[in-house]
Design a protein around this motif. Structure first.
Motif, PDB file in Angstrom:
ATOM      1  N   ARG A 148       0.818  -1.217   0.000  1.00  0.00           N
ATOM      2  CA  ARG A 148       0.000   0.000   0.000  1.00  0.00           C
ATOM      3  C   ARG A 148       0.851   1.265   0.000  1.00  0.00           C
ATOM      4  O   ARG A 148       1.769   1.413   0.792  1.00  0.00           O
ATOM      5  N   GLY A 204       5.528   2.892  -0.292  1.00  0.00           N
ATOM      6  CA  GLY A 204       4.925   1.595  -0.546  1.00  0.00           C
ATOM      7  C   GLY A 204       5.872   0.793  -1.426  1.00  0.00           C
ATOM      8  O   GLY A 204       7.065   1.091  -1.498  1.00  0.00           O
ATOM      9  N   SER A 207      -4.757   6.934  -1.272  1.00  0.00           N
ATOM     10  CA  SER A 207      -3.769   5.858  -1.238  1.00  0.00           C
ATOM     11  C   SER A 207      -4.024   4.878  -2.381  1.00  0.00           C
ATOM     12  O   SER A 207      -5.124   4.804  -2.927  1.00  0.00           O
ATOM     13  N   GLU A 231      -3.961   0.960  -3.286  1.00  0.00           N
ATOM     14  CA  GLU A 231      -4.040  -0.342  -2.629  1.00  0.00           C
ATOM     15  C   GLU A 231      -3.329  -1.412  -3.455  1.00  0.00           C
ATOM     16  O   GLU A 231      -3.158  -1.267  -4.666  1.00  0.00           O
TER      17      GLU A 231
END
Length: 66
Positions: free
Chosen positions: A11, A18, A43, A45
């Motif tokens: 993430r 990430g 964000s 994923e």
């Protein structure tokens, strides 16, 4: 590196690092890179497809969603 596509594996949060896996044709494989969002936003994923917009050696990329 710029313009290559990858998939988020860890993430990428707002201002947080990430991980993405980027396919590199010249090396005939996929490699992991630390990744940040190029522009602030939601964000990203795991599983999201991204494009590399900036590369900072040795293993950091800045990405945007496709």
């Amino acid at each position: 590196m710029i313009g290559l596509m990858g998939r988020v594996t860890g993430r990428i949060g707002a201002g947080l690092v990430g991980e993405v896996m980027v396919h590199i044709p010249e090396r005939l494989g996929t490699e992991a890179f630390l990744a940040y969002r190029a522009t602030p936003g939601e964000s990203l994923e795991p599983g999201a497809m991204v494009v590399v917009v900036e590369y900072q050696p040795p293993r950091t990329v800045y990405v945007e969603p496709l």
